[in-house]
Design a protein around this motif. Structure first.
Motif, mmCIF file in Angstrom:
data_model
loop_
_atom_site.group_PDB
_atom_site.id
_atom_site.type_symbol
_atom_site.label_atom_id
_atom_site.label_comp_id
_atom_site.label_asym_id
_atom_site.label_seq_id
_atom_site.Cartn_x
_atom_site.Cartn_y
_atom_site.Cartn_z
ATOM 1 N N HIS A 173 10.938 156.305 -79.545
ATOM 2 C CA HIS A 173 10.746 154.681 -80.205
ATOM 3 C C HIS A 173 10.769 154.937 -81.661
ATOM 4 O O HIS A 173 10.540 153.870 -82.308
ATOM 5 C CB HIS A 173 9.851 154.009 -79.644
ATOM 6 C CG HIS A 173 10.325 153.662 -78.177
ATOM 7 N ND1 HIS A 173 10.650 152.377 -77.901
ATOM 8 C CD2 HIS A 173 10.332 154.015 -77.133
ATOM 9 C CE1 HIS A 173 10.945 152.072 -76.785
ATOM 10 N NE2 HIS A 173 10.661 153.293 -76.270
ATOM 11 N N VAL A 241 4.751 155.378 -67.585
ATOM 12 C CA VAL A 241 6.169 155.381 -68.286
ATOM 13 C C VAL A 241 6.637 156.651 -68.397
ATOM 14 O O VAL A 241 7.764 156.749 -68.010
ATOM 15 C CB VAL A 241 5.879 154.658 -69.554
ATOM 16 C CG1 VAL A 241 7.298 154.731 -70.268
ATOM 17 C CG2 VAL A 241 5.382 153.160 -69.480
ATOM 18 N N TYR A 245 9.857 156.662 -65.771
ATOM 19 C CA TYR A 245 10.990 156.233 -66.541
ATOM 20 C C TYR A 245 11.389 157.228 -67.836
ATOM 21 O O TYR A 245 12.392 157.500 -67.853
ATOM 22 C CB TYR A 245 10.796 154.847 -67.389
ATOM 23 C CG TYR A 245 10.429 153.696 -65.905
ATOM 24 C CD1 TYR A 245 11.322 153.182 -65.585
ATOM 25 C CD2 TYR A 245 9.041 153.609 -65.733
ATOM 26 C CE1 TYR A 245 11.149 152.094 -64.600
ATOM 27 C CE2 TYR A 245 8.861 152.410 -64.833
ATOM 28 C CZ TYR A 245 9.918 151.943 -64.209
ATOM 29 O OH TYR A 245 9.777 150.825 -63.163
ATOM 30 N N CYS A 246 10.600 157.504 -68.711
ATOM 31 C CA CYS A 246 10.928 158.132 -69.611
ATOM 32 C C CYS A 246 10.816 159.699 -69.389
ATOM 33 O O CYS A 246 10.254 160.584 -69.888
ATOM 34 C CB CYS A 246 10.056 157.966 -71.145
ATOM 35 S SG CYS A 246 10.645 158.398 -72.638
ATOM 36 N N CYS A 253 16.097 153.883 -69.408
ATOM 37 C CA CYS A 253 15.684 152.871 -70.202
ATOM 38 C C CYS A 253 15.985 151.577 -69.806
ATOM 39 O O CYS A 253 15.374 150.519 -70.013
ATOM 40 C CB CYS A 253 16.541 153.299 -71.766
ATOM 41 S SG CYS A 253 16.013 154.808 -72.251
ATOM 42 N N CYS A 256 13.104 150.411 -67.602
ATOM 43 C CA CYS A 256 11.934 150.649 -68.258
ATOM 44 C C CYS A 256 11.360 149.491 -68.973
ATOM 45 O O CYS A 256 12.192 148.709 -69.618
ATOM 46 C CB CYS A 256 11.827 151.714 -69.354
ATOM 47 S SG CYS A 256 10.356 152.131 -70.161
ATOM 48 N N LEU A 258 9.758 149.129 -71.561
ATOM 49 C CA LEU A 258 9.610 149.445 -72.817
ATOM 50 C C LEU A 258 11.073 148.912 -73.778
ATOM 51 O O LEU A 258 11.204 149.365 -74.732
ATOM 52 C CB LEU A 258 8.659 150.576 -73.333
ATOM 53 C CG LEU A 258 7.609 150.626 -72.983
ATOM 54 C CD1 LEU A 258 6.949 152.176 -73.518
ATOM 55 C CD2 LEU A 258 6.603 149.613 -73.440
ATOM 56 N N THR A 259 12.050 148.708 -72.658
ATOM 57 C CA THR A 259 13.453 148.893 -73.166
ATOM 58 C C THR A 259 13.705 147.893 -74.322
ATOM 59 O O THR A 259 14.532 148.219 -75.368
ATOM 60 C CB THR A 259 14.305 148.367 -72.233
ATOM 61 O OG1 THR A 259 15.555 148.783 -72.494
ATOM 62 C CG2 THR A 259 14.220 147.142 -71.555
HETATM 63 S S1 SF4 Z 1 12.950 152.567 -72.969
HETATM 64 FE FE1 SF4 Z 1 11.477 153.746 -71.665
HETATM 65 S S2 SF4 Z 1 12.635 155.173 -71.040
HETATM 66 FE FE2 SF4 Z 1 13.737 154.391 -72.737
HETATM 67 S S3 SF4 Z 1 12.970 155.787 -74.309
HETATM 68 FE FE3 SF4 Z 1 11.793 154.039 -74.348
HETATM 69 S S4 SF4 Z 1 10.143 154.677 -73.129
HETATM 70 FE FE4 SF4 Z 1 11.673 156.031 -72.800
#
Ligand code: SF4
Length: 276
Positions: A173, A241, A245-246, A253, A256, A258-259
């Motif tokens: 991020h 997460v 997901y990550c 993403c 997720c 945090l998308t």
């Molecule tokens: S949205 Fe979720 S899966 Fe995608 S980079 Fe961010 S934390 Fe990782």
């Protein structure tokens, strides 16, 4: 219980501007969607310590098997590990991998508590955070993540545990650079969450995205300060997460929570990583 000083300067080269706000936004979003995560699944501080040592380079499922064997043999206590030989201990922790080394680490840890704190974990954890952290890091096989897990989850000291999931999420991020030092990341998260509060269970948890959570344990209920609770929860949330997901390869993403914080450019970079 004192938090470590936040006065140490964050590296300008590895932690990017706006990092604090982003970390705070991630915490608020995850806490609001998923609520408390009930880390660490243990009944006593010593169980946390054993888990923190055994979890190095293996999955938690393997640790749970070893913990069950230790419990069954009635040696999942400081006295138990003190009174068993390394050779007797090895088969009990075999499922966690590197079992000879880990059996010796547990014996060494108890010897350290005996020599320095008269065998008392209470006395050990009454030591100021910075001083105890140095003492833990002097022990063979105890790195920063293990030391901080022991401090936070067993000793209820206000310190954030940085792991590979934390780094991967923050790096993807654009919060920090891959070369950021452990303590730069730790101080960033601790400072960013200095005024946050322990999440309440959400009225309507996001069951579509929330992974399975641990049942509350004696240790997860034993929080003593807001800071301890917030650092505990943030670590637990980021682990969820990272685990679900990550992923290192194939991050999900689109699903997720945090998308919304991922820019188009960052998303493209992550998708390239996905194809490798
Ligand atoms: S949205 Fe979720 S899966 Fe995608 S980079 Fe961010 S934390 Fe990782």
């Amino acid at each position: 219980m004192k938090a470590l000083s936040h006065k140490a300067k964050k590296s300008q080269r590895t932690v990017y501007p706006g990092a604090d706000e982003q970390v705070r936004a991630f915490y608020q979003k995850l806490a609001q969607k998923w609520g408390p995560q009930h880390w660490w699944p243990a009944e006593t501080p010593f169980e946390v310590i054993v888990g923190a040592v055994l979890t190095q380079n293996t999955s938690w499922t393997n640790v749970e098997r070893a913990m069950a064997s230790l419990r069954q043999a009635k040696v999942l206590s400081i006295e138990g590990i003190r009174n068993i030989t390394a050779a007797q201990l090895e088969p009990l922790v075999r499922s966690s991998g590197y079992f000879r080394q880990k059996a010796q680490r547990l014996k060494d840890f108890v010897a350290f508590v005996d020599a320095r704190y008269g065998g008392s974990l209470g006395r050990m954890f009454a030591t100021p955070t910075a001083e105890l952290r140095v003492a833990l890091l002097e022990q063979k096989g105890i790195g920063m993540e293990t030391a901080d897990s022991i401090l936070l989850y067993a000793g209820l000291h206000a310190i954030f545990v940085v792991d590979a999931y934390t780094r991967r999420i923050l790096e993807r991020h654009g919060v920090l650079d891959a070369s950021a030092k452990y303590d730069d990341v730790r101080l960033l998260v601790e400072g960013a969450l200095a005024r946050e509060v322990i999440p309440s269970p959400p009225a309507e948890p996001d069951f579509d995205t929330r992974p399975k959570i641990h049942a509350p344990s004696t240790m997860s209920r034993a929080r003593q300060s807001e800071r301890v609770g917030v650092y505990n929860e943030m670590h637990g949330l980021l682990v969820q997460v990272g685990k679900h997901y990550c992923h290192k390869q194939g991050p999900e993403c689109d699903r997720c929570p945090l998308t919304e914080f991922l820019s188009a450019q960052q998303r493209a970079r992550v998708q390239i990583a996905r194809k490798k």
